[in-house]
Design a protein around this motif. Sequence first.
Motif, PDB file in Angstrom:
ATOM      1  N   GLY A   1      15.646  58.394  60.540  1.00 26.14           N
ATOM      2  CA  GLY A   1      15.161  59.767  60.421  1.00 26.14           C
ATOM      3  C   GLY A   1      15.877  60.543  59.329  1.00 26.14           C
ATOM      4  N   ARG A   2      15.317  61.717  59.023  1.00 27.83           N
ATOM      5  CA  ARG A   2      15.892  62.561  57.978  1.00 27.83           C
ATOM      6  C   ARG A   2      16.792  63.642  58.556  1.00 27.83           C
ATOM      7  NH1 ARG A   2      11.659  64.058  53.476  1.00 27.83           N
ATOM      8  NH2 ARG A   2      13.184  65.721  53.473  1.00 27.83           N
ATOM      9  N   ASP A   3      16.881  63.738  59.866  1.00 26.04           N
ATOM     10  CA  ASP A   3      17.744  64.752  60.461  1.00 26.04           C
ATOM     11  C   ASP A   3      19.204  64.339  60.292  1.00 26.04           C
ATOM     12  OD1 ASP A   3      18.673  63.601  63.410  1.00 26.04           O
ATOM     13  OD2 ASP A   3      16.771  62.778  62.684  1.00 26.04           O
ATOM     14  N   LEU A   4      20.093  65.304  60.406  1.00 23.37           N
ATOM     15  CA  LEU A   4      21.509  65.058  60.147  1.00 23.37           C
ATOM     16  C   LEU A   4      22.123  64.021  61.080  1.00 23.37           C
ATOM     17  CD1 LEU A   4      22.754  68.689  59.403  1.00 23.37           C
ATOM     18  CD2 LEU A   4      22.436  66.814  57.779  1.00 23.37           C
ATOM     19  N   VAL A   5      21.749  64.036  62.347  1.00 21.06           N
ATOM     20  CA  VAL A   5      22.313  63.070  63.289  1.00 21.06           C
ATOM     21  C   VAL A   5      21.917  61.651  62.892  1.00 21.06           C
ATOM     22  CG1 VAL A   5      22.354  62.284  65.700  1.00 21.06           C
ATOM     23  CG2 VAL A   5      22.505  64.732  65.188  1.00 21.06           C
ATOM     24  N   SER A   6      20.656  61.450  62.536  1.00 16.88           N
ATOM     25  CA  SER A   6      20.194  60.118  62.106  1.00 16.88           C
ATOM     26  C   SER A   6      20.903  59.673  60.829  1.00 16.88           C
ATOM     27  CB  SER A   6      18.683  60.113  61.865  1.00 16.88           C
ATOM     28  OG  SER A   6      17.991  60.375  63.065  1.00 16.88           O
TER      29      SER A   6
ATOM     30  N   TYR B   1      23.338  56.433  60.503  1.00 18.28           N
ATOM     31  CA  TYR B   1      23.112  55.440  59.448  1.00 18.28           C
ATOM     32  C   TYR B   1      24.389  55.256  58.617  1.00 18.28           C
ATOM     33  CZ  TYR B   1      21.612  53.772  54.843  1.00 18.28           C
ATOM     34  OH  TYR B   1      21.508  53.088  53.653  1.00 18.28           O
ATOM     35  N   SER B   2      25.032  56.354  58.277  1.00 20.48           N
ATOM     36  CA  SER B   2      26.253  56.299  57.463  1.00 20.48           C
ATOM     37  C   SER B   2      27.386  55.618  58.214  1.00 20.48           C
ATOM     38  CB  SER B   2      26.665  57.714  57.040  1.00 20.48           C
ATOM     39  OG  SER B   2      25.636  58.322  56.287  1.00 20.48           O
ATOM     40  N   ILE B   3      27.525  55.922  59.492  1.00 24.90           N
ATOM     41  CA  ILE B   3      28.585  55.305  60.302  1.00 24.90           C
ATOM     42  C   ILE B   3      28.344  53.801  60.428  1.00 24.90           C
ATOM     43  CG2 ILE B   3      29.559  55.150  62.633  1.00 24.90           C
ATOM     44  CD1 ILE B   3      29.231  58.253  62.780  1.00 24.90           C
TER      45      ILE B   3
ATOM     46  N   GLU C   1      32.803  67.945  65.720  1.00 30.02           N
ATOM     47  CA  GLU C   1      34.152  68.286  65.245  1.00 30.02           C
ATOM     48  C   GLU C   1      35.012  67.021  65.168  1.00 30.02           C
ATOM     49  OE1 GLU C   1      37.001  70.289  63.573  1.00 30.02           O
ATOM     50  OE2 GLU C   1      35.329  71.487  64.322  1.00 30.02           O
ATOM     51  N   ASP C   2      34.928  66.184  66.199  1.00 31.18           N
ATOM     52  CA  ASP C   2      35.722  64.945  66.204  1.00 31.18           C
ATOM     53  C   ASP C   2      35.149  63.882  65.268  1.00 31.18           C
ATOM     54  OD1 ASP C   2      37.920  65.705  67.729  1.00 31.18           O
ATOM     55  OD2 ASP C   2      36.929  65.257  69.618  1.00 31.18           O
ATOM     56  N   VAL C   3      33.842  63.888  65.039  1.00 31.44           N
ATOM     57  CA  VAL C   3      33.261  63.002  64.014  1.00 31.44           C
ATOM     58  C   VAL C   3      33.862  63.394  62.662  1.00 31.44           C
ATOM     59  CG1 VAL C   3      31.168  62.313  62.777  1.00 31.44           C
ATOM     60  CG2 VAL C   3      31.081  62.646  65.254  1.00 31.44           C
ATOM     61  N   HIS C   4      33.898  64.692  62.407  1.00 29.65           N
ATOM     62  CA  HIS C   4      34.437  65.246  61.168  1.00 29.65           C
ATOM     63  C   HIS C   4      35.900  64.844  60.985  1.00 29.65           C
ATOM     64  CE1 HIS C   4      34.256  68.198  57.916  1.00 29.65           C
ATOM     65  NE2 HIS C   4      35.409  68.689  58.322  1.00 29.65           N
ATOM     66  N   MET C   5      36.677  64.996  62.051  1.00 31.11           N
ATOM     67  CA  MET C   5      38.108  64.660  62.012  1.00 31.11           C
ATOM     68  C   MET C   5      38.311  63.165  61.743  1.00 31.11           C
ATOM     69  SD  MET C   5      40.972  65.517  64.902  1.00 31.11           S
ATOM     70  CE  MET C   5      40.252  64.396  66.088  1.00 31.11           C
ATOM     71  N   ASN C   6      37.524  62.316  62.385  1.00 26.43           N
ATOM     72  CA  ASN C   6      37.659  60.868  62.182  1.00 26.43           C
ATOM     73  C   ASN C   6      37.243  60.455  60.773  1.00 26.43           C
ATOM     74  OD1 ASN C   6      38.479  59.056  64.661  1.00 26.43           O
ATOM     75  ND2 ASN C   6      37.482  60.883  65.451  1.00 26.43           N
ATOM     76  N   ALA C   7      36.221  61.096  60.222  1.00 21.22           N
ATOM     77  CA  ALA C   7      35.822  60.811  58.838  1.00 21.22           C
ATOM     78  C   ALA C   7      36.972  61.164  57.897  1.00 21.22           C
ATOM     79  CB  ALA C   7      34.563  61.595  58.475  1.00 21.22           C
ATOM     80  N   ASN C   8      37.638  62.275  58.175  1.00 23.40           N
ATOM     81  CA  ASN C   8      38.794  62.673  57.361  1.00 23.40           C
ATOM     82  C   ASN C   8      39.924  61.645  57.477  1.00 23.40           C
ATOM     83  OD1 ASN C   8      40.151  64.588  55.644  1.00 23.40           O
ATOM     84  ND2 ASN C   8      41.391  65.129  57.419  1.00 23.40           N
ATOM     85  N   PHE C   9      40.167  61.145  58.682  1.00 25.59           N
ATOM     86  CA  PHE C   9      41.206  60.124  58.877  1.00 25.59           C
ATOM     87  C   PHE C   9      40.880  58.847  58.097  1.00 25.59           C
ATOM     88  CE2 PHE C   9      42.372  61.963  63.301  1.00 25.59           C
ATOM     89  CZ  PHE C   9      43.234  62.880  62.711  1.00 25.59           C
TER      90      PHE C   9
ATOM     91  N   PHE D   1      31.744  62.891  56.535  1.00 25.09           N
ATOM     92  CA  PHE D   1      32.532  64.128  56.591  1.00 25.09           C
ATOM     93  C   PHE D   1      31.642  65.338  56.286  1.00 25.09           C
ATOM     94  CE2 PHE D   1      35.420  67.234  54.585  1.00 25.09           C
ATOM     95  CZ  PHE D   1      36.447  67.291  55.517  1.00 25.09           C
ATOM     96  N   ILE D   2      30.835  65.244  55.241  1.00 24.18           N
ATOM     97  CA  ILE D   2      29.949  66.348  54.835  1.00 24.18           C
ATOM     98  C   ILE D   2      28.869  66.597  55.895  1.00 24.18           C
ATOM     99  CG2 ILE D   2      28.190  67.070  53.157  1.00 24.18           C
ATOM    100  CD1 ILE D   2      29.905  65.459  51.028  1.00 24.18           C
ATOM    101  N   ILE D   3      28.232  65.521  56.355  1.00 24.82           N
ATOM    102  CA  ILE D   3      27.153  65.669  57.355  1.00 24.82           C
ATOM    103  C   ILE D   3      27.714  66.245  58.649  1.00 24.82           C
ATOM    104  CG2 ILE D   3      25.497  64.421  58.815  1.00 24.82           C
ATOM    105  CD1 ILE D   3      25.099  62.466  56.425  1.00 24.82           C
ATOM    106  N   SER D   4      28.850  65.736  59.102  1.00 28.32           N
ATOM    107  CA  SER D   4      29.418  66.247  60.362  1.00 28.32           C
ATOM    108  C   SER D   4      29.831  67.706  60.214  1.00 28.32           C
ATOM    109  CB  SER D   4      30.589  65.382  60.840  1.00 28.32           C
ATOM    110  OG  SER D   4      31.622  65.348  59.873  1.00 28.32           O
ATOM    111  N   ASN D   5      30.236  68.107  59.022  1.00 24.38           N
ATOM    112  CA  ASN D   5      30.565  69.516  58.776  1.00 24.38           C
ATOM    113  C   ASN D   5      29.301  70.379  58.909  1.00 24.38           C
ATOM    114  OD1 ASN D   5      32.510  71.547  58.101  1.00 24.38           O
ATOM    115  ND2 ASN D   5      31.565  71.670  56.090  1.00 24.38           N
TER     116      ASN D   5
END
Length: 156
Positions: free
Chosen positions: A32-37, A41-43, A100-108, A148-152
């Motif tokens: 899908g084109r939504d942010l969660v999809s 896909y990125s993960i 928030e935690d997806v964002h934090m883990n992407a940063n890690f 990181f960008i998408i989770s933000n």
Amino acid sequence: MICHCNVETICKTAKDPSFCSTFLKSRPAGVGRDLVSLAQYSIENVHTNVTNTVDLITKLVAQSRDMNEKSHYGNCLQHFNSIVEYVKEAEGFLKIGDYEDVHMNANFIIINVDDCLFGDSPSDPPFHDTSMLPKYADVVQKIAEIIFIISNLLKQ
């Protein structure tokens, strides 16, 4: 928040907007084109790249001839083993909507790739790596930045 953000909106803040755009536009038709999809896909994609990088580092450790090389690759293996855990955690957090935690883990993930390539401390001498590791690690880092960008965007 399920927004149908376009790829340009997502990629405009990336360090390499061209990579980001090519990566997101190359997703299979079923994604899908939504942010969660796009985050899922990125993960999934970063997970594959991390696995391949761990395999490469394991081979490099086994082939290392001198102590500097062995030490560098051993350090990278530790960082990438941590990255494997951060990717798994990010996937779990995405499933429960904890952006928030997806964002934090992407940063890690981004930080650990940097620490692998450049050392844990600014005083660490740079290691001149002629293997494929810097290229593999760069792809992992760029995909982690997309997460990181998408989770933000998701947590806004």
